[in-house]
Design a protein around this motif. Structure first.
Motif, PDB file in Angstrom:
ATOM      1  N   ASP A 194       0.815  -1.218   0.000  1.00  0.00           N
ATOM      2  CA  ASP A 194       0.000   0.000   0.000  1.00  0.00           C
ATOM      3  C   ASP A 194       0.843   1.260   0.000  1.00  0.00           C
ATOM      4  OD1 ASP A 194      -2.539  -1.236   0.097  1.00  0.00           O
ATOM      5  OD2 ASP A 194      -2.167  -1.741   2.194  1.00  0.00           O
ATOM      6  N   TYR A 195       2.114   1.114   0.264  1.00  0.00           N
ATOM      7  CA  TYR A 195       2.964   2.304   0.239  1.00  0.00           C
ATOM      8  C   TYR A 195       3.440   2.504  -1.190  1.00  0.00           C
ATOM      9  CZ  TYR A 195       5.949   6.032   1.793  1.00  0.00           C
ATOM     10  OH  TYR A 195       6.491   7.277   1.972  1.00  0.00           O
ATOM     11  N   ARG A 196       2.858   3.513  -1.838  1.00  0.00           N
ATOM     12  CA  ARG A 196       3.137   3.707  -3.263  1.00  0.00           C
ATOM     13  C   ARG A 196       4.255   4.722  -3.479  1.00  0.00           C
ATOM     14  NH1 ARG A 196      -0.341   0.543  -6.426  1.00  0.00           N
ATOM     15  NH2 ARG A 196      -1.105  -0.801  -4.769  1.00  0.00           N
ATOM     16  N   GLU A 221       7.516  14.547   7.088  1.00  0.00           N
ATOM     17  CA  GLU A 221       6.413  15.505   7.197  1.00  0.00           C
ATOM     18  C   GLU A 221       5.082  14.774   7.310  1.00  0.00           C
ATOM     19  OE1 GLU A 221       6.404  18.335   4.038  1.00  0.00           O
ATOM     20  OE2 GLU A 221       8.493  18.891   4.395  1.00  0.00           O
ATOM     21  N   TYR A 229       1.924   2.590  18.296  1.00  0.00           N
ATOM     22  CA  TYR A 229       2.428   3.630  17.392  1.00  0.00           C
ATOM     23  C   TYR A 229       2.255   4.982  18.078  1.00  0.00           C
ATOM     24  CZ  TYR A 229       2.634   6.711  13.304  1.00  0.00           C
ATOM     25  OH  TYR A 229       2.954   7.715  12.419  1.00  0.00           O
ATOM     26  N   LEU A 255       0.435   8.471  -7.241  1.00  0.00           N
ATOM     27  CA  LEU A 255      -0.494   8.544  -6.107  1.00  0.00           C
ATOM     28  C   LEU A 255      -1.894   8.930  -6.566  1.00  0.00           C
ATOM     29  CD1 LEU A 255       1.792  10.098  -3.363  1.00  0.00           C
ATOM     30  CD2 LEU A 255       0.843   7.797  -3.396  1.00  0.00           C
ATOM     31  N   TYR A 310      -3.511   5.900  -7.951  1.00  0.00           N
ATOM     32  CA  TYR A 310      -3.783   4.943  -6.876  1.00  0.00           C
ATOM     33  C   TYR A 310      -5.033   5.346  -6.083  1.00  0.00           C
ATOM     34  CZ  TYR A 310      -2.975   2.703  -2.305  1.00  0.00           C
ATOM     35  OH  TYR A 310      -3.117   2.001  -1.139  1.00  0.00           O
ATOM     36  N   LYS A 331      -1.356  12.774   1.720  1.00  0.00           N
ATOM     37  CA  LYS A 331      -2.677  12.964   2.335  1.00  0.00           C
ATOM     38  C   LYS A 331      -3.456  14.029   1.565  1.00  0.00           C
ATOM     39  CE  LYS A 331      -5.760  12.544   5.554  1.00  0.00           C
ATOM     40  NZ  LYS A 331      -6.623  11.404   5.322  1.00  0.00           N
ATOM     41  N   GLU A 367      -4.689  12.603  -1.649  1.00  0.00           N
ATOM     42  CA  GLU A 367      -5.820  11.712  -1.364  1.00  0.00           C
ATOM     43  C   GLU A 367      -7.085  12.547  -1.120  1.00  0.00           C
ATOM     44  OE1 GLU A 367      -5.307   9.264   2.110  1.00  0.00           O
ATOM     45  OE2 GLU A 367      -6.831   7.854   1.445  1.00  0.00           O
TER      46      GLU A 367
HETATM   47  N1  LIG Z   1       3.229   6.727  -0.374  1.00  0.00           N
HETATM   48  C1  LIG Z   1       1.963   6.515  -0.043  1.00  0.00           C
HETATM   49  N2  LIG Z   1       1.328   5.442  -0.506  1.00  0.00           N
HETATM   50  C2  LIG Z   1       0.045   5.240  -0.208  1.00  0.00           C
HETATM   51  N3  LIG Z   1      -0.687   6.058   0.543  1.00  0.00           N
HETATM   52  C3  LIG Z   1      -0.112   7.146   1.022  1.00  0.00           C
HETATM   53  C4  LIG Z   1       1.231   7.433   0.757  1.00  0.00           C
HETATM   54  N4  LIG Z   1       1.530   8.598   1.350  1.00  0.00           N
HETATM   55  C5  LIG Z   1       0.424   8.999   1.972  1.00  0.00           C
HETATM   56  N5  LIG Z   1      -0.566   8.143   1.775  1.00  0.00           N
HETATM   57  C6  LIG Z   1      -1.950   8.291   2.233  1.00  0.00           C
HETATM   58  O1  LIG Z   1      -2.009   9.514   2.924  1.00  0.00           O
HETATM   59  C7  LIG Z   1      -2.735   9.376   4.110  1.00  0.00           C
HETATM   60  C8  LIG Z   1      -1.871   9.856   5.237  1.00  0.00           C
HETATM   61  O2  LIG Z   1      -0.885   8.909   5.469  1.00  0.00           O
HETATM   62  P1  LIG Z   1      -0.334   8.670   6.920  1.00  0.00           P
HETATM   63  O3  LIG Z   1      -1.424   8.779   7.940  1.00  0.00           O
HETATM   64  O4  LIG Z   1       0.463   7.445   6.902  1.00  0.00           O
HETATM   65  O5  LIG Z   1       0.587   9.943   7.004  1.00  0.00           O
HETATM   66  P2  LIG Z   1       1.493  10.381   8.198  1.00  0.00           P
HETATM   67  O6  LIG Z   1       2.807  10.647   7.609  1.00  0.00           O
HETATM   68  O7  LIG Z   1       1.386   9.403   9.292  1.00  0.00           O
HETATM   69  O8  LIG Z   1       0.842  11.759   8.566  1.00  0.00           O
HETATM   70  P3  LIG Z   1      -0.298  12.060   9.653  1.00  0.00           P
HETATM   71  O9  LIG Z   1       0.381  11.910  10.964  1.00  0.00           O
HETATM   72  O10 LIG Z   1      -0.701  13.466   9.349  1.00  0.00           O
HETATM   73  O11 LIG Z   1      -1.390  11.071   9.422  1.00  0.00           O
HETATM   74  C9  LIG Z   1      -3.115   7.949   4.285  1.00  0.00           C
HETATM   75  O12 LIG Z   1      -4.501   7.852   4.158  1.00  0.00           O
HETATM   76  C10 LIG Z   1      -2.425   7.208   3.170  1.00  0.00           C
HETATM   77  O13 LIG Z   1      -3.383   6.413   2.515  1.00  0.00           O
END
Ligand SMILES: Nc1ncnc2c1ncn2[C@@H]1O[C@H](COP(=O)(O)OP(=O)(O)OP(=O)(O)O)[C@@H](O)[C@H]1O
Length: 606
Positions: free
Chosen positions: A298-300, A328, A387, A459, A462, A497, A500
């Motif tokens: 899922d990490y794209r 960030e 986490y 992204l 995706y 984010k 998305e």
């Molecule tokens: N490289 C990625 N591949 C897939 N999804 C991603 C990617 N980067 C961000 N996202 C999407 O963006 C959203 C935020 O990701 P995530 O919660 O992991 O971010 P974070 O870095 O933990 O920031 P925050 O603390 O603000 O949530 C998720 O819903 C995720 O689906």
């Protein structure tokens, strides 16, 4: 001619033309002609119902040939005679058939089929044979050949017919077994094919619908064929008596005769606006997720540094080391944390999240040590992963508490994320070094989108496919070129984010046509506008004039400005237009097409 034993006229009209030369002594026969039947199957490569030129050396022989083809049962085409000095040709006609007169065919046709010169029919041959008292065996050979040709032709037609029937059968069974409602209509809007799923989704009660007008069954779909120009962009339709809007896409297709048809898909699966929520609940700002649902797939990313980082995370997942993920917000730190958990020996145990960025000290303590007999988050995470989102937000006193607790911790793996550089915080005395080294046994770094622009298209594709639940969607097909250029040039401060969120926004707000910059949320438009250079008042005025007077040329614009009391020399207006064009704010059309404002230009005027 009197010297000849027998005169053979090629047609009745030829005999008529020779009448003045004929004497009662002359024996003659009028030849009945036909086509070599083995060549006739070449015609079948032309789609039925097409308009086809029949090319011959005169109007009369072209008409004769047409008559003959109709007599032979080739009635699926509309033949039009074509001959030298023919009055006019219709450029839309793409097919021509000739009887050995290839050179005479009109140039614009795309397919020319030569069925060979007309040959004498079997009846003429047997008449000639009996006239000259030739042995009957010769006639037998001729008729055998003749019959053979027919049998071949029959075989080809039969094969083509059975192929067509088989294909139709397969198409129908696919259509009745797929998860999408399908309805195909012709140019007049009459239903050609419809499946059960479509009827059920749109509550169409009647069973015999083929041949009837779709708009009679579903008035809301009147004029639907017009939408086939923006293929793939879905739109939503609220039908009578339905609460949920239906998601439809429309596509233009062609049948075997190249007739235009419109295929309407009704998507039965509910759009996946959100992934299935993991078990657990949300209370205030403490997210008590009992499950992790992201995996490494899922990490794209297509960025080489990020790919290396994901590879490292994969290796880390096989250990029990504590992990510190810096990066960030919105860069997918939690996605990684969950993926690590899911790929670890702890995957069957809970994944819990404590969001330190929003909780007060009191709330954190409450979570860790609830006084009311509830189990603390550490105990609930036992065996699994906790986490800690935003560990940089922990106060020094809280950090000390945490360090003290470490000795009596249950078996919990920690993964922490930070937006700030913890090492610098340590140096500045804002973070405890001992805690830093304890939680960061291994560290990972996620990168902002502005450092990996190659991930923007990836992204978008995706998220849009996930949200629309359609793996065939292409973001670039959904938006204008200018919008796409702006999106790829935008810095995406909210990272993945933010991308998305934009895809979710589009899903909720957009229903038809290609997306333009105008369809973006106001805050993104504003950011994009700020990015383009600041215009001088005169440049802005010229831009406004272009917007209000599309397709006006330089002289026209100068005149309009002059009428408004603004004097601009021709050289000046030329340099302003050039600068606006270089900044992508206007488009200067060639050959007197004038100037037009672009979507980016409109942003400047907001
Ligand atoms: N490289 C990625 N591949 C897939 N999804 C991603 C990617 N980067 C961000 N996202 C999407 O963006 C959203 C935020 O990701 P995530 O919660 O992991 O971010 P974070 O870095 O933990 O920031 P925050 O603390 O603000 O949530 C998720 O819903 C995720 O689906």
């Amino acid at each position: 001619m009197e010297k000849a034993d027998l005169v053979l006229f090629s047609s009745r009209s030829a005999a008529r033309m020779a009448e003045p030369l004929m004497t009662p002594k002359i024996r003659y026969l009028i030849c009945i002609r036909t086509f070599n039947h083995t060549y006739l199957n070449r015609i079948l490569s032309i789609p039925s119902n097409s308009e086809v030129y029949l090319v011959n050396d005169s109007e009369c022989s072209a008409k004769d040939s047409i008559q003959l083809l109709y007599t032979l049962g080739i009635t699926q085409y509309r033949f039009i005679p074509y001959y030298p000095d023919c009055p006019e040709t219709d450029p839309r006609i793409q097919y021509a058939v000739t009887v050995g007169e290839n050179k005479l065919a009109p140039r614009n046709v795309q397919t020319l089929v030569d069925i060979g010169i007309r040959i004498a029919d079997i009846s003429t041959i047997s008449e000639i044979a009996s006239f000259f008292h030739l042995p009957l065996s010769l006639a037998d050979v001729v008729s055998l050949n003749y019959i053979n040709q027919f049998v071949q032709l029959l075989k080809i037609s039969n094969h083509q017919l059975s192929q067509a029937t088989n294909t139709k059968f397969i198409t129908q069974s696919i259509i009745s077994n797929i998860d999408t409602g399908i309805c195909i209509i012709d140019d007049e809007g009459k239903i050609q094919m419809i499946n059960k799923q479509f009827k059920e989704a749109l509550d169409i009660p009647r069973s015999h619908l083929v041949g009837t007008l779709l708009k009679e069954a579903v008035p809301e779909l009147d004029g639907i064929a017009k939408r086939s120009q923006d293929q793939r962009s879905p739109f939503f339709l609220v039908c009578r008596g339905k609460e949920e809007p239906l998601k439809l896409t429309v596509q233009e297709i062609r049948d075997m005769n190249h007739r235009r048809l419109t295929m309407i898909h009704c998507h039965m699966d509910q759009p996946a606006l959100e992934r299935p929520a993991p078990e657990g609940d949300t209370e205030g700002n403490v997210i008590k997720r009992e499950g992790a649902y992201f995996r490494f797939d899922d990490y794209r990313t297509a960025n080489s540094r990020s790919l290396r980082m994901v590879e490292a995370a994969r290796r880390i997942s096989l250990t029990d080391y504590r992990v510190l993920i810096s990066g960030e917000p919105g860069t997918g730190r939690e996605v990684l944390a969950q993926a690590i958990h899911n790929n670890s020996r702890r995957s069957a145990e809970p994944f819990m999240k404590l969001n330190l960025t929003v909780l007060s000290e009191g709330q954190i303590m409450e979570e860790l040590f609830p006084g009311d007999g509830r189990e603390g988050i550490l105990n609930r995470a036992e065996g699994g992963t906790l986490y800690l989102n935003g560990i940089h937000c922990m106060s020094i006193s809280m950090q000390k508490e945490f360090l003290n607790m470490m000795d009596q911790m249950p078996d919990v793996r920690f993964i922490a994320s930070t937006e700030e550089d913890l090492y610098t915080m340590c140096q500045e005395g804002r973070f405890l070094k001992s805690l830093f080294y304890m939680i960061g046994e291994v560290s990972l770094e996620t990168f902002p989108i502005r450092q990996r622009p190659e991930d923007i298209p990836l992204l978008f594709e995706y998220f849009i496919r996930n949200i629309y639940n359609n793996s065939a969607l292409r973001w670039t097909d959904m938006c204008s070129e200018e919008l796409w250029n702006s999106l790829t040039a935008y810095s995406w401060p909210g990272n993945g984010k933010e991308i998305e969120n934009l895809c979710k926004y589009v899903y909720c707000f957009h229903s038809e046509g290609k997306l333009t910059i105008r369809d973006l949320p106001a805050y993104i438009r504003l950011q994009m506008a700020k990015k383009t250079s600041l215009l001088s008042p005169l440049e802005k005025r010229v831009l406004q004039t272009v917007a209000q007077n599309p397709k006006t040329g330089r002289a026209g614009l100068q005149e309009i400005l002059e009428n408004e009391g603004i004097q601009v020399a021709e050289g000046k207006i030329r340099s302003i237009l050039q600068s606006l064009s270089e900044q992508g704010l206007i488009k200067v059309n060639r050959t007197r097409g004038g100037c037009e404002i672009t979507e980016t230009g409109e942003l400047q005027l907001e």
